[in-house]
Design an enzyme around this catalytic site. Structure first.
Site, PDB file in Angstrom:
ATOM      1  N   GLU A  39      27.247  81.267  48.631  1.00 37.44           N
ATOM      2  CA  GLU A  39      26.270  81.403  47.318  1.00 37.44           C
ATOM      3  C   GLU A  39      26.305  82.283  46.237  1.00 37.44           C
ATOM      4  O   GLU A  39      26.473  81.934  45.322  1.00 37.44           O
ATOM      5  CB  GLU A  39      24.749  81.276  47.352  1.00 37.44           C
ATOM      6  CG  GLU A  39      23.795  80.508  48.024  1.00 37.44           C
ATOM      7  CD  GLU A  39      24.465  79.083  46.800  1.00 37.44           C
ATOM      8  OE1 GLU A  39      24.578  78.883  45.720  1.00 37.44           O
ATOM      9  OE2 GLU A  39      23.934  77.550  47.427  1.00 37.44           O
ATOM     10  N   TYR A 122      18.437  83.048  40.823  1.00 34.05           N
ATOM     11  CA  TYR A 122      19.376  81.842  41.208  1.00 34.05           C
ATOM     12  C   TYR A 122      20.115  82.268  42.038  1.00 34.05           C
ATOM     13  O   TYR A 122      19.350  81.212  43.870  1.00 34.05           O
ATOM     14  CB  TYR A 122      20.289  81.616  40.681  1.00 34.05           C
ATOM     15  CG  TYR A 122      21.296  80.545  41.101  1.00 34.05           C
ATOM     16  CD1 TYR A 122      21.113  79.120  41.606  1.00 34.05           C
ATOM     17  CD2 TYR A 122      22.259  80.616  41.827  1.00 34.05           C
ATOM     18  CE1 TYR A 122      21.330  78.025  42.044  1.00 34.05           C
ATOM     19  CE2 TYR A 122      22.779  79.748  43.105  1.00 34.05           C
ATOM     20  CZ  TYR A 122      22.571  78.507  42.762  1.00 34.05           C
ATOM     21  OH  TYR A 122      23.287  77.941  43.928  1.00 34.05           O
ATOM     22  N   ASP A 140      20.439  76.235  38.135  1.00 30.85           N
ATOM     23  CA  ASP A 140      22.084  77.040  37.734  1.00 30.85           C
ATOM     24  C   ASP A 140      22.455  76.022  36.656  1.00 30.85           C
ATOM     25  O   ASP A 140      20.997  75.174  36.456  1.00 30.85           O
ATOM     26  CB  ASP A 140      22.768  76.818  39.150  1.00 30.85           C
ATOM     27  CG  ASP A 140      23.504  75.218  39.575  1.00 30.85           C
ATOM     28  OD1 ASP A 140      22.833  74.701  39.075  1.00 30.85           O
ATOM     29  OD2 ASP A 140      24.013  75.376  40.175  1.00 30.85           O
TER      30      ASP A 140
END
Length: 254
Positions: A39, A122, A140
């Site tokens: 990520e 996020y 996102d």
């Protein structure tokens, strides 16, 4: 307007994702550390680029302890070419903090994980939902676009009111029983089908539930606000050469 069918949306989207999802290296392991690394790399970087760097990074630093023991220069060397090097520095600092303060266990508590260097809303939502199955919506750019079209949101997404509205809608959509899989499905939908330009609506599994599609104007969403003028920066550059050699110096880390 008829009530939105959240149950149907979740079922149809997850059925589509299970059949159509891309085979990506970070989807083979749901442990917190590799999920987190992926990520961080995927922030502001294309998937096909991360596909090359992710395996090499985990080969060099297969555990969070090994990442924590490495020097910053060793970490940056493996990151070389991926760009946005602050991401690597934050990840390295966070790994050291986790080893010292949490015994090498990535915290499952949202506030604790969110407090780590480089971990924003996020990243926290993505890692905690995928690795720990906690019900946080990972919002996102892809997800914002999907939500704006599904609900035909009028406010441009950069506005504070729109940010709150998207978060609220994404939270309502989230499948609390399968949050990690659902978050990935939403991101996949935005990446492969609900694209910024020329969305492939005929191949969209949830098009019948999409208000922008039903109104015949999916490309009109998200709404775009007025663009700010590009700032002009004047920079002086000195290049130092001597005997065919170029002087290079490293900036301070901050």
């Amino acid at each position: 307007m008829e009530a939105f069918d959240y149950t149907r949306f979740r079922r149809v989207l997850l059925d589509w994702f299970r059949k159509q999802q891309r085979s990506l290296p970070w989807r083979q392991n749901r442990e917190p550390y590799p999920v987190w690394v992926s990520e961080v790399m995927l922030q502001q970087t294309q998937v096909r680029t991360v596909e090359k760097y992710f395996p090499a990074f985990l080969e060099k630093f297969p555990t969070i302890e090994q990442l924590a023991r490495a020097t910053e220069q060793e970490v940056l060397k493996v990151w070389e070419g991926l760009g946005y090097y602050a991401r690597a520095r934050h990840l390295h600092r966070a790994a050291r903090k986790i080893v010292v303060e949490y015994g090498g266990m990535i915290p499952a508590d949202y506030r604790e994980f969110r407090s780590l260097p480089g971990v924003g809303e996020y990243i926290a939502a993505a890692v905690l939902s995928i690795a720990y199955q906690q019900p946080y919506p990972a919002v996102d750019g892809n997800v914002r676009r999907v939500v704006a079209r599904i609900f035909r949101l009028e406010a441009p997404l950069h506005r504070r009111t729109a940010v709150k509205e998207v978060q609220k809608r994404a939270s309502a959509l989230l499948d609390p029983a399968k949050p990690g899989e659902f978050n990935q499905a939403m991101m996949e939908l935005g990446a492969l089908v609900c694209t910024p330009l020329r969305p492939a609506c005929q191949g969209c599994p949830v098009r019948e539930l999409c208000e922008a599609y039903r109104q015949g104007e999916p490309e009109q969403f998200p709404r775009r606000g007025a663009k700010k003028p590009l700032p002009l920066q004047k920079v002086a550059v000195g290049v130092v050469l001597r005997d065919g050699q170029l002087l290079i110096t490293r900036r301070r880390s901050e």
